[in-house]
Motif scaffolding. Structure first.
Motif, PDB file in Angstrom:
ATOM      1  N   GLU A   1       0.834  -1.210   0.000  1.00 53.43           N
ATOM      2  CA  GLU A   1       0.000   0.000   0.000  1.00 53.43           C
ATOM      3  C   GLU A   1       0.865   1.255   0.000  1.00 53.43           C
ATOM      4  O   GLU A   1       0.565   2.214  -0.701  1.00 53.43           O
ATOM      5  N   SER A   2       1.956   1.249   0.745  1.00 51.99           N
ATOM      6  CA  SER A   2       2.817   2.434   0.851  1.00 51.99           C
ATOM      7  C   SER A   2       3.571   2.738  -0.445  1.00 51.99           C
ATOM      8  O   SER A   2       4.077   3.840  -0.621  1.00 51.99           O
ATOM      9  N   ASP A   3       3.644   1.775  -1.352  1.00 51.56           N
ATOM     10  CA  ASP A   3       4.344   1.962  -2.628  1.00 51.56           C
ATOM     11  C   ASP A   3       3.430   2.481  -3.738  1.00 51.56           C
ATOM     12  O   ASP A   3       3.916   2.971  -4.747  1.00 51.56           O
ATOM     13  N   LYS A   4       2.142   2.370  -3.570  1.00 50.84           N
ATOM     14  CA  LYS A   4       1.209   2.596  -4.673  1.00 50.84           C
ATOM     15  C   LYS A   4       1.175   4.020  -5.199  1.00 50.84           C
ATOM     16  O   LYS A   4       0.878   4.236  -6.340  1.00 50.84           O
ATOM     17  N   GLY A   5       1.498   5.009  -4.392  1.00 48.51           N
ATOM     18  CA  GLY A   5       1.446   6.391  -4.852  1.00 48.51           C
ATOM     19  C   GLY A   5       2.745   6.887  -5.459  1.00 48.51           C
ATOM     20  O   GLY A   5       2.847   8.026  -5.883  1.00 48.51           O
ATOM     21  N   ARG A   6       3.746   6.037  -5.521  1.00 52.20           N
ATOM     22  CA  ARG A   6       5.066   6.453  -6.006  1.00 52.20           C
ATOM     23  C   ARG A   6       5.050   6.660  -7.510  1.00 52.20           C
ATOM     24  O   ARG A   6       4.386   5.944  -8.249  1.00 52.20           O
ATOM     25  N   ASP A   7       5.827   7.640  -7.954  1.00 47.82           N
ATOM     26  CA  ASP A   7       5.899   7.992  -9.370  1.00 47.82           C
ATOM     27  C   ASP A   7       7.306   7.684  -9.872  1.00 47.82           C
ATOM     28  O   ASP A   7       8.288   8.200  -9.322  1.00 47.82           O
ATOM     29  N   LEU A   8       7.408   6.865 -10.899  1.00 49.39           N
ATOM     30  CA  LEU A   8       8.701   6.449 -11.431  1.00 49.39           C
ATOM     31  C   LEU A   8       9.541   7.640 -11.870  1.00 49.39           C
ATOM     32  O   LEU A   8      10.732   7.731 -11.548  1.00 49.39           O
ATOM     33  N   GLY A   9       8.940   8.581 -12.591  1.00 52.78           N
ATOM     34  CA  GLY A   9       9.666   9.765 -13.045  1.00 52.78           C
ATOM     35  C   GLY A   9      10.187  10.603 -11.895  1.00 52.78           C
ATOM     36  O   GLY A   9      11.308  11.116 -11.936  1.00 52.78           O
ATOM     37  N   ASP A  10       9.390  10.730 -10.852  1.00 49.21           N
ATOM     38  CA  ASP A  10       9.812  11.496  -9.677  1.00 49.21           C
ATOM     39  C   ASP A  10      10.993  10.819  -8.991  1.00 49.21           C
ATOM     40  O   ASP A  10      11.932  11.492  -8.554  1.00 49.21           O
ATOM     41  N   GLU A  11      10.971   9.503  -8.921  1.00 48.46           N
ATOM     42  CA  GLU A  11      12.092   8.774  -8.311  1.00 48.46           C
ATOM     43  C   GLU A  11      13.360   8.947  -9.150  1.00 48.46           C
ATOM     44  O   GLU A  11      14.455   9.116  -8.608  1.00 48.46           O
ATOM     45  N   MET A  12      13.223   8.916 -10.467  1.00 46.44           N
ATOM     46  CA  MET A  12      14.386   9.149 -11.342  1.00 46.44           C
ATOM     47  C   MET A  12      14.915  10.567 -11.167  1.00 46.44           C
ATOM     48  O   MET A  12      16.130  10.788 -11.145  1.00 46.44           O
ATOM     49  N   ALA A  13      14.010  11.528 -11.038  1.00 46.76           N
ATOM     50  CA  ALA A  13      14.423  12.920 -10.832  1.00 46.76           C
ATOM     51  C   ALA A  13      15.148  13.095  -9.505  1.00 46.76           C
ATOM     52  O   ALA A  13      16.105  13.877  -9.419  1.00 46.76           O
ATOM     53  N   ASP A  14      14.737  12.363  -8.473  1.00 44.05           N
ATOM     54  CA  ASP A  14      15.446  12.413  -7.194  1.00 44.05           C
ATOM     55  C   ASP A  14      16.891  11.940  -7.357  1.00 44.05           C
ATOM     56  O   ASP A  14      17.816  12.545  -6.815  1.00 44.05           O
ATOM     57  N   VAL A  15      17.079  10.859  -8.106  1.00 35.88           N
ATOM     58  CA  VAL A  15      18.426  10.338  -8.365  1.00 35.88           C
ATOM     59  C   VAL A  15      19.246  11.388  -9.116  1.00 35.88           C
ATOM     60  O   VAL A  15      20.391  11.677  -8.752  1.00 35.88           O
ATOM     61  N   LEU A  16      18.653  11.974 -10.145  1.00 37.18           N
ATOM     62  CA  LEU A  16      19.342  12.987 -10.944  1.00 37.18           C
ATOM     63  C   LEU A  16      19.714  14.200 -10.097  1.00 37.18           C
ATOM     64  O   LEU A  16      20.822  14.730 -10.203  1.00 37.18           O
ATOM     65  N   TRP A  17      18.807  14.630  -9.239  1.00 36.32           N
ATOM     66  CA  TRP A  17      19.040  15.781  -8.367  1.00 36.32           C
ATOM     67  C   TRP A  17      20.297  15.581  -7.520  1.00 36.32           C
ATOM     68  O   TRP A  17      21.173  16.426  -7.480  1.00 36.32           O
ATOM     69  N   VAL A  18      20.365  14.447  -6.841  1.00 36.81           N
ATOM     70  CA  VAL A  18      21.497  14.212  -5.944  1.00 36.81           C
ATOM     71  C   VAL A  18      22.784  14.014  -6.745  1.00 36.81           C
ATOM     72  O   VAL A  18      23.852  14.484  -6.336  1.00 36.81           O
ATOM     73  N   LEU A  19      22.697  13.382  -7.902  1.00 36.57           N
ATOM     74  CA  LEU A  19      23.871  13.232  -8.758  1.00 36.57           C
ATOM     75  C   LEU A  19      24.391  14.602  -9.192  1.00 36.57           C
ATOM     76  O   LEU A  19      25.606  14.860  -9.181  1.00 36.57           O
ATOM     77  N   ILE A  20      23.483  15.503  -9.539  1.00 36.29           N
ATOM     78  CA  ILE A  20      23.875  16.867  -9.911  1.00 36.29           C
ATOM     79  C   ILE A  20      24.502  17.580  -8.714  1.00 36.29           C
ATOM     80  O   ILE A  20      25.505  18.289  -8.868  1.00 36.29           O
TER      81      ILE A  20
END
Length: 108
Positions: A53-72
């Motif tokens: 249930e806790s995973d259902k609202g997650r957005d794949l693009g948002d998770e990728m953007a989080d990775v990109l943010w920290v990499l930047i």
């Protein structure tokens, strides 16, 4: 937006909203955490695991953007120009792998 523009925008955000960069080791740990969150969504969306249930609202693009943010963030604080690094990396891969995958029976 170019990679260079993204690096500039992240830097400005950090300096105006985020106060300062976390240190490099903290950001490396955060990057690992963010990649894990991306992996969790990938495993449930494309793999064999089912969603909690806790995973259902997650957005794949948002998770990728989080990775990109920290990499930047890491690139900015260590002086890496990601545009130049990516171009060099692409040239390396092109030179090294130009014929490698064409003959791979697994990819046919």
């Amino acid at each position: 937006m170019t990679i260079e523009e993204a690096q500039e925008q992240v830097d400005q955000w950090i300096k105006t909203v985020g106060v300062r960069y976390f240190n490099e080791l903290t950001n490396m740990t955060i990057l690992t955490e963010e990649v894990g969150e991306l992996a969790r969504i990938m495993a449930r969306t494309y793999g064999e695991q089912s969603f909690k249930e806790s995973d259902k609202g997650r957005d794949l693009g948002d998770e990728m953007a989080d990775v990109l943010w920290v990499l930047i963030c890491l690139a900015n604080q260590t002086g890496v120009n990601l545009t130049e690094a990516f171009q060099k990396n692409l040239e390396k891969k092109t030179s090294r792998d130009k014929n490698r995958h064409k003959g791979n029976e697994k990819l046919k």
